[in-house]
Motif scaffolding. Structure first.
Motif, short mmCIF file in Angstrom:
data_model
loop_
_atom_site.label_atom_id
_atom_site.label_comp_id
_atom_site.label_asym_id
_atom_site.label_seq_id
_atom_site.Cartn_x
_atom_site.Cartn_y
_atom_site.Cartn_z
N ALA A 10 -13.36 29.80 89.37
CA ALA A 10 -13.47 30.48 90.65
C ALA A 10 -14.68 29.92 91.44
N GLY A 11 -15.77 29.61 90.65
CA GLY A 11 -17.04 29.16 91.04
C GLY A 11 -16.78 27.77 91.48
N LEU A 12 -15.97 26.83 91.11
CA LEU A 12 -15.67 25.45 91.47
C LEU A 12 -14.78 25.74 92.82
N VAL A 13 -13.77 26.38 92.99
CA VAL A 13 -13.06 26.70 94.14
C VAL A 13 -13.99 27.19 95.32
N LEU A 14 -14.91 28.16 94.99
CA LEU A 14 -15.93 28.58 95.94
C LEU A 14 -16.83 27.49 96.12
N PHE A 15 -17.34 26.50 95.72
CA PHE A 15 -18.21 25.58 95.71
C PHE A 15 -17.50 24.41 96.66
N ILE A 16 -16.31 24.04 96.43
CA ILE A 16 -15.56 23.28 97.21
C ILE A 16 -15.27 23.80 98.67
N GLY A 17 -14.81 24.97 98.59
CA GLY A 17 -14.72 25.73 99.78
C GLY A 17 -16.03 25.63 100.81
N LEU A 18 -17.07 25.98 99.94
CA LEU A 18 -18.37 25.94 100.78
C LEU A 18 -18.54 24.42 101.44
N LEU A 19 -18.38 23.30 100.62
CA LEU A 19 -18.63 22.05 101.23
C LEU A 19 -17.87 21.86 102.29
N ALA A 20 -16.30 22.28 102.14
CA ALA A 20 -15.49 21.90 103.17
C ALA A 20 -15.42 22.62 104.49
N PHE A 21 -15.83 23.95 104.39
CA PHE A 21 -15.98 24.92 105.58
C PHE A 21 -17.13 25.42 105.93
N GLY A 22 -18.05 25.56 104.95
CA GLY A 22 -19.57 26.02 105.50
C GLY A 22 -20.17 25.47 106.50
N ASP A 23 -20.83 26.28 107.20
CA ASP A 23 -21.64 25.86 108.41
C ASP A 23 -23.00 25.53 107.84
N ASN A 24 -24.10 25.16 108.52
CA ASN A 24 -25.54 24.94 108.14
C ASN A 24 -25.97 26.04 107.43
N TYR A 25 -25.63 26.94 108.11
CA TYR A 25 -26.32 28.44 107.31
C TYR A 25 -26.01 28.68 106.10
N VAL A 26 -24.83 28.77 106.07
CA VAL A 26 -23.94 28.93 104.91
C VAL A 26 -24.38 28.06 103.73
N LEU A 27 -24.46 26.63 104.24
CA LEU A 27 -24.98 25.61 103.43
C LEU A 27 -26.46 25.89 102.73
N ARG A 28 -27.16 26.34 103.66
CA ARG A 28 -28.59 26.52 103.61
C ARG A 28 -28.63 27.60 102.61
#
Length: 316
Positions: A10-28
């Motif tokens: 689940a952590g890997l899926v969440l991490f990949i999702g953040l990289l693919a769809f996260g904006d700058n605020y979420v990535l920060r």
């Protein structure tokens, strides 16, 4: 084991999702929580396993930030600068450990606390190298702002995972046994043949390695550092609170505490900046008095009954 595999997946899926769809605020936010996990887990190696109340996190973080920033300014590739900064910080921590790890209790706490102040003054005074109070500009990495945000998330997450893996290894190795014996009774550990000073110095050094790398990545991430920022005493206090939140001396506790701490920071403290320090102090008092074992104390029990039991506990 099955639940651990599920959580990792689940952590890997969440991490990949953040990289693919996260904006700058979420990535920060994700990069910040990865940095917090690194600091909390690294502190736990010394403060949790061996019971030594270290306040040297800010010193290691600032030293790593300046070492990495200066290396990057000299043209060293970013990854090499980050790793080199961690190694440099670890060498410094080894020498420092031999100097102050013979102290115990509040004597060690005070000794470790003043290290950041000394390094801050040295950095302020060494203007020709560090820029002094004017700060240091760290070269920007190439690429768009979004690609840079993704890069720093990956880099900080790798360090966080490495810190957790190292913590698991230490806990299961002879070093972990030695550190926990020191926590229980250092004099008795010496009697049964444990080289307590060696074990403490190794733990101190490994802890500083990850903190130094995190500091170097932070310097490249923000592209500008100054002594008051990277040597801030809050960088020594926050990891302790994170470990207290999740459970000091445990593997998962500092990780859980880092996520909870970031949530509190974003949801509460951002809306009451003038009471930030006061709330921080109240949180420490509440944790020590009512939840000394962290949120892990609530696992496997009803939350209300657990809190009631904690409230009924007599002070030592």
């Amino acid at each position: 084991m099955r639940w651990r595999v599920i959580l990792v997946a689940a952590g890997l899926v969440l991490f990949i999702g953040l990289l693919a769809f996260g904006d700058n605020y979420v990535l920060r936010l994700a990069t910040t929580v990865a940095m917090y996990v690194t600091l909390a887990v690294a502190w736990n190696i010394v403060g949790g396993f061996s019971g030594y109340p270290s306040f040297a996190t800010a010193a290691f973080f600032g030293l790593g930030a300046y070492a990495g920033g200066l290396a990057s300014s000299a043209g060293v590739p970013a990854v090499a600068a980050w790793i080199g900064a961690g190694v440099f910080t670890a060498v410094f921590a080894t020498a420092l450990g031999f100097a102050i790890l013979h102290l115990r209790g509040h004597y060690f706490a005070i000794g470790s606390l003043v290290v950041a102040d000394v390094l801050r003054e040295v950095t302020n005074s060494w203007t020709s190298l560090t820029g002094g109070g004017m700060g240091l500009n760290v070269p920007l990495l190439g690429g768009s702002s979004n690609s840079q945000a993704q890069l720093f998330l990956v880099a900080m997450s790798v360090v966080a995972v490495a810190a957790v893996v190292a913590s698991i290894w230490i806990d299961r190795a002879r070093l972990g046994v030695a550190l926990r014996c020191i926590d229980q009774n250092e004099d008795a550990a010496q009697v049964i043949g444990i080289d307590t000073r060696r074990a403490k110095v190794i733990g101190f050094t490994l802890s500083s390695l990850f903190i130094g790398i995190a500091g170097a990545i932070y310097a490249s991430w923000v592209s500008y550092i100054d002594p008051s920022d990277v040597y801030d005493v809050s960088l020594s206090v926050k990891p302790i609170i994170m470990a207290l939140l999740g459970g000091v001396g445990t593997i998962a506790g500092p990780v859980i505490g880092a996520f909870v701490f970031l949530g509190l920071e974003e949801l509460i403290w951002r809306n009451s900046l003038e009471f930030h320090a006061g709330f921080l102090g109240l949180l420490v008092v509440a944790l020590v008095l009512f939840l000394p074992s962290g949120l892990g104390a609530l696992r496997g029990r009803g939350m209300l009954s657990s809190i009631a039991a904690i409230m009924r506990r007599k002070p030592r």
